[in-house]
Design a protein around this motif. Structure first.
Motif, PDB file in Angstrom:
ATOM      1  N   THR A 280      39.445  -5.386  98.199  1.00  0.00           N
ATOM      2  CA  THR A 280      39.605  -4.787  99.524  1.00  0.00           C
ATOM      3  C   THR A 280      38.420  -3.894  99.883  1.00  0.00           C
ATOM      4  O   THR A 280      38.303  -3.440 101.000  1.00  0.00           O
ATOM      5  N   HIS A 281      37.553  -3.612  98.903  1.00  0.00           N
ATOM      6  CA  HIS A 281      36.359  -2.803  99.150  1.00  0.00           C
ATOM      7  C   HIS A 281      35.132  -3.464  98.510  1.00  0.00           C
ATOM      8  O   HIS A 281      35.233  -3.999  97.413  1.00  0.00           O
ATOM      9  N   LEU A 282      34.001  -3.359  99.206  1.00  0.00           N
ATOM     10  CA  LEU A 282      32.717  -3.628  98.562  1.00  0.00           C
ATOM     11  C   LEU A 282      32.208  -2.280  98.047  1.00  0.00           C
ATOM     12  O   LEU A 282      32.127  -1.320  98.799  1.00  0.00           O
ATOM     13  N   VAL A 283      31.899  -2.228  96.768  1.00  0.00           N
ATOM     14  CA  VAL A 283      31.457  -0.966  96.178  1.00  0.00           C
ATOM     15  C   VAL A 283      30.010  -1.113  95.710  1.00  0.00           C
ATOM     16  O   VAL A 283      29.708  -1.946  94.862  1.00  0.00           O
ATOM     17  N   GLU A 284      29.136  -0.312  96.304  1.00  0.00           N
ATOM     18  CA  GLU A 284      27.745  -0.303  95.867  1.00  0.00           C
ATOM     19  C   GLU A 284      27.536   0.939  95.028  1.00  0.00           C
ATOM     20  O   GLU A 284      27.916   2.027  95.440  1.00  0.00           O
ATOM     21  N   VAL A 285      26.986   0.766  93.843  1.00  0.00           N
ATOM     22  CA  VAL A 285      26.723   1.927  92.983  1.00  0.00           C
ATOM     23  C   VAL A 285      25.223   2.115  92.881  1.00  0.00           C
ATOM     24  O   VAL A 285      24.507   1.246  92.371  1.00  0.00           O
ATOM     25  N   ARG A 286      24.740   3.228  93.405  1.00  0.00           N
ATOM     26  CA  ARG A 286      23.316   3.519  93.404  1.00  0.00           C
ATOM     27  C   ARG A 286      23.051   4.637  92.407  1.00  0.00           C
ATOM     28  O   ARG A 286      23.632   5.723  92.521  1.00  0.00           O
ATOM     29  N   VAL A 287      22.226   4.350  91.422  1.00  0.00           N
ATOM     30  CA  VAL A 287      21.898   5.373  90.425  1.00  0.00           C
ATOM     31  C   VAL A 287      20.422   5.733  90.558  1.00  0.00           C
ATOM     32  O   VAL A 287      19.564   4.858  90.568  1.00  0.00           O
ATOM     33  N   GLU A 288      20.153   7.023  90.692  1.00  0.00           N
ATOM     34  CA  GLU A 288      18.769   7.499  90.700  1.00  0.00           C
ATOM     35  C   GLU A 288      18.617   8.586  89.632  1.00  0.00           C
ATOM     36  O   GLU A 288      19.596   9.023  89.046  1.00  0.00           O
TER      37      GLU A 288
END
Lengths: 409, 409
Positions: A280-288
């Motif tokens: 039900t969700h698109l989850v983008e995980v951005r790591v910096e």
């Protein structure tokens, strides 16, 4: 410089496609045929790292030894995996039927299958399907879409894209792609899901392969639905040279072509994550702020893959402790007292932890509100260095369980 | 030689326990106090390998530096993890309150917490709880059970066990254990869930530690519910020596004591897997014929951890292709043409694949019937060598998602 254009595979000059019903799946089209009008052209492939390699993977690797392909035939509904020598024979036959109908050699045909593992391919149906597809081959955008539809298993939407990108020599190349995803999505190393990419760029096979690997590492290989790596993951890329750009080689790559292919593969990867089984969700995980890109990649993939966090996101609960726990077991180097993370979505940001300090509950309430958005980003700063990476995943819903507990999908 | 006896922690001579309500959780007992009547005794601990280590883990490691403990205090409802210096201060205070009430030094007290990550421990409630628990300390088996109940979060059953085992010198030692499991269960290396083990065996701390590590490696470390490694995993073991057996040391271990501890830890691990969040099946994965034990262990853990296979088991679908796929990405060495696997349950066996050949559909129908059993075994022969291992897990149900999508569990 990059412009999306209508359609998918057939938006690219020199390729015709068809998606037809060969009665392997219960309903809908289930056989894709893609033909290069120029015959065999430089091609590259990436395949699953799973030790159990489906028959079509084994056959396609062989057919790619000369780094040229003139056609691709793919079916959904039966993975032709764990089917022994008989399975390999049938995958070869599948290539032969396609080659015969297109006046190619079997070795010029890439083969792919997706569906149930362990049952034999109904090869008569495949043969009939190929004959039918041959008749329907077309360069209309509808034909491209229908061919992408033929790849779908538990996918709920067709996944295709096409772009044009201007290269350094002012030539304009087109890249088109089609993909299927849904479940058993956790590509590893040189592996991915089922993806077909075509372009009219002029490139050597080695140039194409290098560009493809770079693009896949920052797209498909950063996508997870369920941490299960498939036996059938396959990406094909064909480059027919019609754009007459300056030739792309391993030693003289085109940065713009790389950007174009990155764009196409990233968009397809996001479509796959967004359409993860039951998602039900698109989850983008951005790591910096990671020690290096590899650490960032480990951290991003662990967070995107956590069952617990994914269930919390399904429940719209900004349970950030599960982000911390996933980071902790990711293998990435960091100090808990220096990390920060926040949720982003719908244009707003809800910080959750700032340099190791949890923020007060009203900040968390903002996170909760933000989880009403269908597309969310988890932004993480590890506070260690300059490394960064992005991973894509989806939430874990009751429908994921429902879909995968149904008899023999 | 090994006999189960009634009760858990308090079945062992020389230990008193209490489980009381300190109002941290919404309902039920949530604070455990365990006291050694002999005061500090040889002790060992195993802790999570997660980089984010809960405050009580940090404090208990410190308190175990002298390898002796006289008491354990544990709470459920708040993990005291990711709580910074304030969290560490509170974990220390928790040990101090327990030490004061039992006339011990704070360094003699092991501390453990389980529950929501990221919120501070309500230390006043803990203080009150410890006072109350001190008054209720008892060696009755009911007190042992109540103390185990105080560890529960989303657990649905109390997990405790006690056995007696005869050692090589004809002495008889008792081993008792209590555990909590449910979710965030995927212990790694020297890590596990929350487990307390007590024995009256006479052992050095080093002897106890070695025995404990061996036992944990074949039990807790082979258990997975959701592939999420916790920030709070803790196992404590105390040995008070009342059994007056020949002293167990690192150099002169007792094989029988090892067997006894293996039994206790394996039974607790199975209780944890069986009571995994939302689980409807206990799944034991037995791998034999692996290149070595390490390969067997990789293979068993991968199969036990596959979301896709777990969802199929929930749906009572003997979708053995998912076993093959999980084996394939496990990292274990094998040739697909040599592996065999079958399902076992309720005293019958349903072979699925024999030396790489899938069996006909009626064999698979037998597998389907077998999945009606609550406890099933997946037996795998990799056909490579002599390595073997067993892992435990559970199915993936809609209730797992439901439980973990509820607000801030």
């Amino acid at each position: 410089m990059i412009s999306e254009v209508k359609g998918g595979l057939t938006a690219v000059p020199g390729y015709r496609a068809a998606g037809v019903r060969s009665e392997i799946k219960e309903e809908g089209p289930d056989l894709l045929l893609l033909a290069s009008e120029r015959g065999p052209v430089p091609a590259a492939g990436l395949f699953t790292s799973n030790r159990v390699q489906a028959a079509p993977v084994q056959v396609s690797k062989k057919h790619l030894e000369d780094q040229r392909l003139g056609a691709i035939v793919a079916n959904s509904g039966c993975a032709n995996a764990f089917t022994g020598r008989e399975g390999v024979r049938k995958a070869r036959q599948m290539a032969e039927f396609a080659a015969d109908s297109l006046d190619l050699k079997p070795g010029d045909v890439g083969v792919a299958s997706t569906g149930l593992i362990g049952s034999q391919l109904p090869i008569d149906k495949i043969e009939e399907g190929i004959k039918k597809a041959k008749e329907e081959l077309s360069n209309s955008w509808e034909a491209g879409t229908e061919s992408a539809r033929a790849l779908m298993t538990t996918d709920t939407v067709v996944k295709e894209i096409a772009i044009t990108v201007e290269l350094e020599d002012d030539s304009k190349v087109t890249i088109g792609g089609a993909a299927k995803g849904a479940g058993m999505i956790h590509p590893d190393l040189h592996a991915t899901m089922l993806v077909i990419l075509v372009t009219d760029a002029y490139s050597t096979s080695a140039g194409l392969r290098t560009t493809l690997q770079t693009a896949a590492d920052q797209s498909f290989n950063m996508t997870t639905v369920d941490r299960d790596t498939s036996t059938n993951d396959t990406v094909f890329a064909l480059a027919n040279g019609l754009a007459e750009n300056e030739r792309i080689t391993k030693k003289s790559p085109s940065e713009n072509f790389q950007k174009g292919l990155n764009y196409v593969t990233r968009e397809l990867a996001k479509m796959i994550a967004r359409d993860g089984e039951g998602a039900t969700h698109l989850v983008e995980v951005r790591v910096e702020g990671a020690k290096d890109d590899e650490d960032a990649s480990k951290a991003a993939r662990a967070v995107a893959g956590s069952n617990l966090l994914k269930a919390a996101i399904f429940g719209k609960d900004p349970n950030w402790g599960r982000i911390a726990a996933a980071l902790g077991y990711s293998g990435a180097t960091f100090s808990p007292s220096r990390i920060s993370f926040s949720l982003l979505g719908g244009g707003s940001e809800a910080p959750l932890v700032l340099k190791g300090e949890p923020l007060p509950d009203d900040a968390i309430d903002a996170g909760e509100e933000l989880l009403e958005e269908e597309e969310i980003q988890i932004y993480i700063d590890l506070g260690e260095g300059e490394g960064s990476a992005t991973a894509w995943g989806c939430d874990l819903s009751k429908d994921y369980v429902e879909i995968n507990s149904r008899y023999r999908v």
